[in-house]
Design a protein around this motif. Structure first.
Motif, mmCIF file in Angstrom:
data_model
loop_
_atom_site.group_PDB
_atom_site.id
_atom_site.type_symbol
_atom_site.label_atom_id
_atom_site.label_comp_id
_atom_site.label_asym_id
_atom_site.label_seq_id
_atom_site.Cartn_x
_atom_site.Cartn_y
_atom_site.Cartn_z
ATOM 1 N N GLY A 86 0.946 -1.160 0.072
ATOM 2 C CA GLY A 86 0.087 0.050 0.182
ATOM 3 C C GLY A 86 0.847 1.272 0.032
ATOM 4 O O GLY A 86 0.380 2.340 0.164
ATOM 5 N N GLU A 87 2.126 1.191 -0.382
ATOM 6 C CA GLU A 87 2.830 2.339 -0.466
ATOM 7 C C GLU A 87 2.426 2.907 -1.791
ATOM 8 O O GLU A 87 1.963 2.568 -2.557
ATOM 9 N N HIS A 88 2.543 4.378 -1.781
ATOM 10 C CA HIS A 88 2.373 5.412 -2.510
ATOM 11 C C HIS A 88 3.173 5.512 -4.006
ATOM 12 O O HIS A 88 4.080 6.334 -4.106
ATOM 13 N N ILE A 89 3.266 4.155 -4.545
ATOM 14 C CA ILE A 89 4.258 4.148 -5.717
ATOM 15 C C ILE A 89 3.871 4.948 -6.941
ATOM 16 O O ILE A 89 4.538 5.184 -7.865
ATOM 17 N N ASN A 90 2.501 5.081 -6.881
ATOM 18 C CA ASN A 90 2.045 6.438 -7.944
ATOM 19 C C ASN A 90 2.616 7.657 -7.528
ATOM 20 O O ASN A 90 1.609 8.384 -6.658
ATOM 21 N N THR A 91 3.722 8.083 -7.786
ATOM 22 C CA THR A 91 4.457 9.233 -7.132
ATOM 23 C C THR A 91 3.439 10.508 -7.639
ATOM 24 O O THR A 91 3.438 11.454 -6.993
ATOM 25 N N LEU A 458 -5.200 -12.253 -17.194
ATOM 26 C CA LEU A 458 -5.205 -10.672 -17.151
ATOM 27 C C LEU A 458 -4.466 -10.244 -16.042
ATOM 28 O O LEU A 458 -3.465 -9.250 -16.205
ATOM 29 N N ALA A 459 -4.334 -10.965 -14.729
ATOM 30 C CA ALA A 459 -3.539 -10.323 -13.718
ATOM 31 C C ALA A 459 -2.027 -10.746 -14.253
ATOM 32 O O ALA A 459 -0.950 -10.026 -13.776
ATOM 33 N N LEU A 460 -1.614 -11.671 -14.789
ATOM 34 C CA LEU A 460 -0.274 -11.954 -15.398
ATOM 35 C C LEU A 460 0.128 -10.729 -16.244
ATOM 36 O O LEU A 460 1.258 -10.440 -16.032
ATOM 37 N N TYR A 461 -0.633 -10.372 -17.056
ATOM 38 C CA TYR A 461 -0.382 -9.225 -17.944
ATOM 39 C C TYR A 461 -0.041 -8.166 -17.110
ATOM 40 O O TYR A 461 0.645 -7.196 -17.435
ATOM 41 N N GLU A 462 -1.027 -7.746 -16.062
ATOM 42 C CA GLU A 462 -0.808 -6.482 -15.036
ATOM 43 C C GLU A 462 0.561 -6.536 -14.518
ATOM 44 O O GLU A 462 1.261 -5.573 -14.646
ATOM 45 N N HIS A 463 1.002 -7.878 -14.070
ATOM 46 C CA HIS A 463 2.335 -7.833 -13.381
ATOM 47 C C HIS A 463 3.459 -7.808 -14.315
ATOM 48 O O HIS A 463 4.593 -7.079 -14.206
ATOM 49 N N ARG A 464 3.302 -8.299 -15.502
ATOM 50 C CA ARG A 464 4.201 -8.113 -16.558
ATOM 51 C C ARG A 464 4.559 -6.694 -16.872
ATOM 52 O O ARG A 464 5.737 -6.175 -17.108
ATOM 53 N N VAL A 465 3.628 -5.912 -17.002
ATOM 54 C CA VAL A 465 3.599 -4.506 -17.466
ATOM 55 C C VAL A 465 4.101 -3.768 -16.113
ATOM 56 O O VAL A 465 4.972 -2.754 -16.442
ATOM 57 N N PHE A 466 3.947 -4.111 -14.916
ATOM 58 C CA PHE A 466 4.499 -3.587 -13.823
ATOM 59 C C PHE A 466 6.026 -3.928 -13.746
ATOM 60 O O PHE A 466 6.919 -2.999 -13.496
ATOM 61 N N THR A 467 6.236 -4.920 -14.198
ATOM 62 C CA THR A 467 7.672 -5.434 -14.406
ATOM 63 C C THR A 467 8.595 -4.825 -15.057
ATOM 64 O O THR A 467 9.587 -4.179 -14.786
ATOM 65 N N SER A 468 7.906 -4.746 -16.448
ATOM 66 C CA SER A 468 8.788 -3.815 -17.558
ATOM 67 C C SER A 468 8.900 -2.261 -17.290
ATOM 68 O O SER A 468 10.073 -1.721 -17.315
ATOM 69 N N GLY A 469 8.039 -1.773 -16.591
ATOM 70 C CA GLY A 469 7.746 -0.509 -16.174
ATOM 71 C C GLY A 469 8.691 -0.019 -14.998
ATOM 72 O O GLY A 469 9.191 1.092 -15.174
ATOM 73 N N ALA A 470 8.844 -1.008 -14.067
ATOM 74 C CA ALA A 470 9.570 -0.833 -12.881
ATOM 75 C C ALA A 470 11.283 -0.716 -13.396
ATOM 76 O O ALA A 470 11.836 0.192 -12.808
ATOM 77 N N LEU A 471 11.480 -1.596 -14.375
ATOM 78 C CA LEU A 471 12.831 -1.566 -14.888
ATOM 79 C C LEU A 471 13.099 -0.354 -15.574
ATOM 80 O O LEU A 471 14.409 0.163 -15.513
ATOM 81 N N TRP A 472 12.293 0.096 -16.172
ATOM 82 C CA TRP A 472 12.323 1.358 -16.840
ATOM 83 C C TRP A 472 12.352 2.628 -16.281
ATOM 84 O O TRP A 472 12.778 3.603 -16.545
ATOM 85 N N GLY A 473 11.988 2.284 -14.900
ATOM 86 C CA GLY A 473 11.924 3.501 -13.777
ATOM 87 C C GLY A 473 11.142 4.499 -13.939
ATOM 88 O O GLY A 473 10.916 5.603 -13.493
ATOM 89 N N ILE A 474 9.811 4.205 -14.705
ATOM 90 C CA ILE A 474 8.857 4.852 -14.685
ATOM 91 C C ILE A 474 7.472 4.675 -13.969
ATOM 92 O O ILE A 474 7.614 3.530 -13.352
ATOM 93 N N ASN A 475 6.588 5.526 -13.965
ATOM 94 C CA ASN A 475 5.264 5.501 -13.332
ATOM 95 C C ASN A 475 4.317 4.828 -14.061
ATOM 96 O O ASN A 475 3.814 5.452 -14.940
ATOM 97 N N SER A 476 4.032 3.804 -13.927
ATOM 98 C CA SER A 476 3.159 2.920 -14.626
ATOM 99 C C SER A 476 1.508 3.211 -14.371
ATOM 100 O O SER A 476 0.945 2.513 -14.959
ATOM 101 N N PHE A 477 1.459 4.139 -13.441
ATOM 102 C CA PHE A 477 -0.005 4.363 -13.033
ATOM 103 C C PHE A 477 -0.707 5.578 -13.266
ATOM 104 O O PHE A 477 -1.559 5.756 -12.562
ATOM 105 N N ASP A 478 0.131 6.438 -13.960
ATOM 106 C CA ASP A 478 -0.646 7.482 -14.203
ATOM 107 C C ASP A 478 -0.906 7.524 -15.745
ATOM 108 O O ASP A 478 -0.319 6.591 -16.464
#
Length: 519
Positions: A86-91, A458-478
């Motif tokens: 529940g951390e505010h990772i959508n900065t 669908l959850a698999l795809y969500e977490h896949r997108v999370f993974t690539s976004g995290a490595l690119w250092g971007i905010n995947s949630f705005d």
């Protein structure tokens, strides 16, 4: 809060660049199968409700190990744990990202930051599903019209179509998203007000396209003799007061930590619950929750969403592939490509990192697709013989839900053959019939298309997108890129009637004159 190290700043990045130059650039998957009899087993994996074969991809064991090292150096695991906590990772919006909480059981262990939210989730879920069962048992309601756009349309529409086998008879479902009145008019043409339920899906109850369609639907309802707006309209919104002013008493809300493209698990999923029932909807949630558990606890080396996300980074940033196709070999999944387009491209279509610094590496690929075998007679020509290499993903279902003799073996044979053909190719000295082969693909298999398997995928795809976004250092949630056009449209709309072109660029002014209201 844990922050990720941008992948191009991690030590393993240089090692991956060296690996690409020495082996990756000229990698031939056909030779890899010859050299490694166990390649299929090594590069395939069973995850909850989904099997994935990654063995036809342009990757070897050394590269995969370097990618796992990269993920650890970037802090992927800590970033994942911060999301679940529940951390505010959508900065940029200072929000938590808790869509996974929407599918957690009521008794799931939770941290102090999410305990209250989980109780609220289940209070809303229970109320929504009770309403769904009430409507399902009301045989006077024959048509349900969902009015929404983006995540309030793509997810519910895709899932209702995908799970049609599990839907109770007697109700038809319609989805209206486009502000183009032709879409709404074509739906209303065949409806009777006394037999229709409208669902207005908008978190703020202000979404321009949705409210334009909702107001027109209400006008049609009243002009057609309807008198019970409260009984024939429900709202999926947090703006209860605006819904009440519209005439709606029945509302189901959700929270600011639910992004639109992650919202089908929330009250936005009411059309799904109306179609497949409360039990079916809970099964959908359970499938997604099982994949959440896999993503949260499996070691990186056996973590399917992580492996897929790392492959996406390898393809995008080293091979330079800018596009990825998806071909679901099941007609019920016809809207899956459109749903996944929003999930990936709205999440990771960013050019700056979470700190606002410009990126020098590519992010989201273009995602596109069409159900097989239709796509074979359309864009597969380019996949096999075009100048661009485009990784393709197949989705196949082992067991058919129909009893039409001979159809399903033909369908599965086509899927298998196309994946094989992309890899092996065919030599032709004349050129015109030459298939270069060595074209990468991933092959997903469900035993059956069920609420559980759909939810897990669908959850698999969500977490896949999370993974690539995290490595690119971007905010995947705005999704700030969605906003500018909306703002400009508010200025342009009255100009179409007035003809005012003051301050517009020459192209927009010329087009406005061409399209504006005629006296």
């Amino acid at each position: 809060m844990a922050m990720t190290l941008r992948c191009d700043r991690a030590p393993a990045w240089a090692q991956l660049q060296a690996a690409f130059e020495t082996a990756g650039r000229q990698f031939d998957v056909r030779h890899a199968f010859v050299d490694d009899a166990g390649r299929f087993e090594r590069f395939s994996q069973e995850a909850p409700h989904v099997f994935a074969d990654l063995s036809k991809n342009l990757i070897d064991a050394r590269t995969q190990e370097l990618l796992f090292t990269l993920a650890r150096e970037c802090g992927l695991e800590a970033h994942r744990d911060a999301m679940f906590a529940g951390e505010h990772i959508n900065t940029t919006e200072d929000r938590a990202v808790l869509h996974t909480l929407l599918r957690a059981p009521a008794d799931a262990p939770t941290g102090p930051k999410t305990a209250n939210e989980l109780r609220e989730v289940h209070a809303t879920l229970d109320a929504m599903l009770a309403y769904a069962e009430k409507v399902r048992s009301d045989h006077t309601i024959t048509d349900v019209v969902n009015i929404g756009i983006g995540g309030s349309d793509l997810g519910p529409q895709m899932a209702v179509l995908a799970l049609a086998e599990f839907a109770a008879p007697g109700k038809r479902f319609h989805f209206v998203s486009n502000v183009d009145g032709h879409e709404l008019a074509s739906v209303l043409r065949d409806l009777a007000p006394e037999h229709t339920l409208f669902l207005v899906a908008s978190k703020t109850f202000t979404t321009a396209e949705t409210m334009a369609n909702a107001l027109s639907a209400r006008r049609w309802y009243e002009q057609s003799g309807g008198t019970d707006i409260a009984g024939h309209f429900a709202a999926l919104t947090t703006n209860v007061e605006a819904a009440r002013q519209f005439g709606i008493d029945t509302t189901f809300g959700f929270w600011d930590w639910v992004g639109g493209r992650y919202s089908l698990w929330s009250a936005i999923g009411l059309p799904i619950a109306l179609a497949i029932g409360a039990d079916g909807f809970r099964r959908l949630l359970a499938g997604a929750h099982a994949m959440d558990g896999h993503f949260r606890s499996a070691p990186l080396e056996q973590n399917l969403p992580v492996r897929l996300g790392l492959l996406d980074v390898w393809y995008r940033n080293f091979h330079g592939f800018t596009s990825r196709g998806i071909a679901p070999y099941h007609s019920a999944l016809k809207r899956l490509p459109a749903y996944l387009q929003q999930l990936e491209m709205e999440s990771n279509g960013k050019q700056v990192d979470a700190e606002g610094a410009a990126l020098s590496i590519g992010t989201s690929p273009v995602l596109w697709g069409e159900p097989g075998t239709n796509g074979q007679h359309a864009y597969f020509q380019m996949l096999h013989q075009g100048t661009d290499v485009i990784p393709l993903e197949f989705v196949a279902v082992r067991d058919a839900a129909h009893d039409l003799d001979g159809h399903h073996p033909k369908l599965l044979a086509n899927a298998l053959a196309q994946a094989q053909a992309l890899m092996v190719g065919k030599l032709d000295a004349g050129g015109h019939k030459n298939f270069p082969g060595n074209r990468p693909s991933t092959f997903f298999v469900f035993d059956k298309l069920t609420p559980e398997s759909l939810g897990a995928f669908l959850a698999l795809y969500e977490h896949r997108v999370f993974t690539s976004g995290a490595l690119w250092g971007i905010n995947s949630f705005d999704q700030w890129g969605v906003e500018l056009g909306k703002v400009l449209a508010k200025d342009i709309e009255p100009r179409l009637a007035s003809g005012d072109i003051m301050g517009l660029d020459a192209s927009t002014a010329g087009l406005l004159k061409r399209l504006g209201t005629r006296a």
